[in-house]
Design a protein around this motif. Structure first.
Motif: not given
Length: 479
Positions: A166, A182, A210
């Motif tokens: 991710n 993710g 993220h």
């Protein structure tokens, strides 16, 4: 709990604002809030033809289309008069986003269905990585670093490989691949989460890292700037990388302090310095390229790396085909199983995304967002902040709510103020260096049905603010 209350606040305040505005005559019609479409003209009044000034009556009647447009102010949207069924409808301004009902429809057809397709394909590939043993090997190699950042994650756990993929996909601007990786990481982390309705420390750390959106190749931003005929479409690349890196470090420090991460760990320091060195080396290399070389490099690197990931997965699966036989399956059947899981994940997150986007639709079309945005810009302007910066703030303010909405503001700012102006460039950096916070929380936590997100939302919004301040500083430094 925080996200739920924020969602209710957006919904209720927007509805109240719409009702009050209608009652005091601030808006003439409310249908656009429910059924209107983005960029449609807004009905502001309706009159009989004879009630209009004589020159307007003559202009409308002489027009073949029985309409007349007045360019009242070059900085504002034109006012249009349309004569139909004995009355003249007056339109002025354009709708900021789709109404509530079109948003519901578009969420399914334009967002969820394409997302399900991406999820199905990449979840199929991830299943190959799992069954072939590739994810296990990757997790073991990265465990020394990840156990320092995510102390609650067991050494060699499969979630490590998913988080790595991710981060790598985000780093390379591969949005279509980043989301499936993710979601798989969140599902894997949920398996070791002792309280299934409460976000774990590892999930919060993953989400906040993220959200910082560390990006190496801002492909889409470069593309938009090229379309708008920028002198050097890739000149925002370095500021985007620096700003997103600052956001990533800030997210790690903020969450790490709260979770008592050992920042003095040798493996963590070495990894961080290696990452900084790699980014600095890449910046040095790209900065030495001419315009055509930069465009060629940035335009092909991400695509080639994605193709490389797909090729590696398939070749590795073929070489280790015996492992699939031991699991009583084949490479293709394994892919189909993973794709089916991706399909189920897409169906699961649909209600969460729908609820969030519906609230944002009302928030934007109510006019409340513009008032808040203008108010913040007013405060900044009186604090001595230049108009070039305040003109780009709508992108930064809308980015946590809607990627499409902030993208629209970005394009509009490039066209209105100039693609190579500070406002145009800063808008691009804002768009690149932050995440669609509310959408991401709805998708990722919704996929594993977590209700209590703890301090995730406040931390992600703080990281967004840090990215905004960093973007302003970096843009002023570069341009």
């Amino acid at each position: 709990m925080v996200l739920s209350r924020f969602w209710l606040t957006i919904f209720i305040s927007s509805i109240l604002f719409i009702v009050v505005s209608f009652c005091i005559g601030g808006t003439y019609a409310t249908d656009f809030v429910l059924n209107g479409k983005k960029d449609d003209p807004i009905l502001i009044s309706e009159q009989y033809l004879e009630e209009l000034p004589k020159f307007l009556q003559d202009s409308i009647q002489k027009s073949d289309e029985k309409s007349f447009t007045i360019n009242r102010d070059t900085t504002n949207i034109d006012t249009t008069y349309v004569f139909k069924n004995k009355t003249v409808k007056v339109f002025s301004g354009i709708q900021k986003s789709d109404g509530l009902l079109p948003t519901c429809k578009n969420t399914l057809f334009d967002l969820i269905l394409p997302l399900i397709a991406y999820l199905a394909f990449f979840c199929g590939l991830m299943q190959l990585l799992i069954d072939s043993g590739a994810s296990e090997k990757l997790a073991k190699k990265l465990s020394p670093v990840f156990v320092k950042v995510f102390p609650s994650v067991p050494k060699g756990h499969e979630s490590i490989s998913y988080m790595t993929l991710n981060f790598a996909a985000n780093f390379l601007g591969l949005d279509s691949a980043a989301t499936p990786f993710g979601l798989k990481a969140m599902e894997s982390l949920q398996e070791i989460n002792p309280d299934k309705e409460r976000a774990s420390d590892a999930q919060i750390m993953f989400m906040c890292l993220h959200a910082a959106g560390l990006t190496l190749i801002p492909t889409s931003i470069i593309g938009y700037r090229a379309v708008e005929n920028a002198a050097n479409p890739a000149d925002v690349m370095l500021p985007c990388i620096i700003t997103s890196f600052i956001g990533t470090i800030a997210a790690f420090l903020i969450v790490g302090i709260r979770q008592k991460v050992n920042f003095k760990s040798a493996s963590l320091v070495v990894t961080l310095m290696t990452l900084i060195g790699a980014i600095a080396g890449l910046l040095f290399y790209v900065n030495g390229l001419d315009l055509i070389e930069k465009n060629f490099f940035t335009g092909n690197l991400s695509g080639l790396l994605l193709i490389g990931i797909i090729a590696f997965t398939l070749i590795f699966a073929f070489v280790h085909e015996k492992k699939f036989t031991a699991l009583n399956t084949t490479v293709f059947d394994s892919f189909v199983t993973g794709a089916n899981n991706g399909l189920k994940t897409g169906v699961t997150i649909f209600p969460y995304v729908l609820g969030m986007l519906a609230a944002i639709s009302l928030f934007r079309n109510s006019g409340l967002f513009e008032i808040i945005s203008d108010g913040i810009a007013f405060v900044f302007s009186h604090l001595g902040v230049s108009k070039e910066i305040t003109d780009s703030l709508p992108v930064a303010l809308l980015r946590p709510f809607s990627s499409g909405g902030s993208r629209g503001f970005m394009i509009d700012s490039m066209r209105m103020y100039g693609v190579d102006s500070l406002t145009g460039r800063l808008s691009c950096i804002f768009q690149c260096s932050a995440e669609t916070t509310f959408y991401v929380i709805a998708v990722y936590f919704g996929s594993v049905k977590i209700k209590n997100t703890r301090y995730t939302l406040t931390t992600m919004l703080l990281v967004d603010l840090i990215c905004v301040l960093a973007a302003i500083f970096v843009a002023g430094w570069f341009f």
